[in-house]
Design a protein around this motif. Structure first.
Motif, mmCIF file in Angstrom:
data_model
loop_
_atom_site.group_PDB
_atom_site.id
_atom_site.type_symbol
_atom_site.label_atom_id
_atom_site.label_comp_id
_atom_site.label_asym_id
_atom_site.label_seq_id
_atom_site.Cartn_x
_atom_site.Cartn_y
_atom_site.Cartn_z
ATOM 1 N N GLU A 5 41.574 -71.196 -34.830
ATOM 2 C CA GLU A 5 41.221 -69.816 -35.175
ATOM 3 C C GLU A 5 40.071 -69.752 -36.163
ATOM 4 O O GLU A 5 39.722 -68.679 -36.645
ATOM 5 N N LYS A 27 35.745 -64.001 -34.504
ATOM 6 C CA LYS A 27 36.853 -64.577 -35.262
ATOM 7 C C LYS A 27 36.792 -64.233 -36.747
ATOM 8 O O LYS A 27 37.715 -64.569 -37.501
ATOM 9 N N SER A 45 37.568 -62.389 -39.774
ATOM 10 C CA SER A 45 38.614 -61.410 -40.072
ATOM 11 C C SER A 45 37.994 -60.191 -40.723
ATOM 12 O O SER A 45 36.913 -60.247 -41.310
#
Length: 281
Positions: free
Chosen positions: A117, A147, A149
């Motif tokens: 991730e 990816k 955040s």
């Protein structure tokens, strides 16, 4: 995007140093552009927004590309680009000592690395058990923008994250406050935004962007249509093939029971030629 960085050389230095994350005494201080910006015909722009190749003062070759679309076998594609860049450094008769490290940087507007991730994945060549490098000449980076955040503010952002958010959201009006905060914290990014503003005022640049976007949307739409047609055709062929196999099986059983060719044809729909071929088997 390429216009954004190539008009001010040290802007690209800042991005590269943020990506490579080197010690201060190893940071890139000077680069030479090996493919200076030239406007391509619209039909050639395709899915690559930026593709820059530079050489550092230490002789390293770096290729930086921003991609908006996941092309077939993208991992192999980036490895191939690295190998081509590495191999083209020497010609017959020259020594392998002439080979310099090559770095491929892929900034992606899609998710490619499904195994983790992390938004930043780095690959090199290492011994499997002990983990030491064979040579430091291969380095491939994947930076996956999707990816990242969500960041409501700039608190705790690394320099690399500031750059990536700027690349991803500089034109997003909903992220304007965050971009302004990042610019205040990072003067290099602030200068890069001024260059972007000048590029955005360029009518040709806007037209080129629209054409690239049109090409991309048409391509995606066309591929979805072909996939749909392929599925429908596959189902149709499957039904037809399944019916044919069943008919041949029935015909084989009728042959063993001494039915005539005419009777078998009427029952199965097979031609007399197909039934004659079954008799020979």
């Amino acid at each position: 995007m390429r216009r954004k960085f190539t008009r001010e050389q040290n802007r690209l230095d800042g991005l590269l140093n943020a990506i490579l994350d080197r010690d201060e005494d190893e940071q890139i201080t000077d680069i030479i552009y090996l493919n200076p910006y030239t406007d391509k015909p619209f039909e050639d722009a395709k899915q690559s927004i930026m593709d820059i190749k530079v050489k550092t003062a230490e002789g390293e070759l770096v290729d930086i590309e921003i991609q908006i679309r996941n092309t077939d076998n993208y991992r192999k594609r980036s490895l191939y680009y690295w190998s081509a860049m590495y191999a083209e450094q020497i010609v017959a008769g020259e020594s392998y000592f002439e080979l310099n490290p090559c770095i491929v940087i892929n900034i992606l507007d899609f998710n490619l690395i499904r195994e983790n991730e992390h938004y930043h994945s780095v690959f090199d060549i290492r011994e499997r058990r002990c983990g030491f490098q064979l040579v430091g000449d291969l380095e491939i980076h994947y930076l996956e923008l999707n990816k990242l955040s969500g960041h409501p503010d700039a608190t705790g952002l690394t320099t690399l994250e500031e750059w990536l958010i700027f690349i991803k959201d500089a034109a997003n009006t909903e992220k304007r406050e965050l971009i302004e905060t990042i610019k205040k914290r990072n003067e290099v990014i602030a200068m890069a935004e001024k260059i972007l503003a000048r590029a955005s005022a360029d009518e040709f640049a806007r037209a080129a962007y629209q054409q690239r976007r049109k090409w991309y949307l048409d391509r995606v739409s066309g591929e979805k249509y072909l996939i749909k047609q392929g599925i429908e055709q596959g189902i149709k062929q499957g039904i037809e093939q399944g019916g044919k196999i069943k008919a041949l099986d029935i015909a084989g059983k009728m042959l063993s029971l001494s039915f005539t060719d005419e009777q078998i044809s009427l029952s199965t729909g097979l031609s007399e030629e197909e039934i004659a071929a079954l008799r020979k088997e």
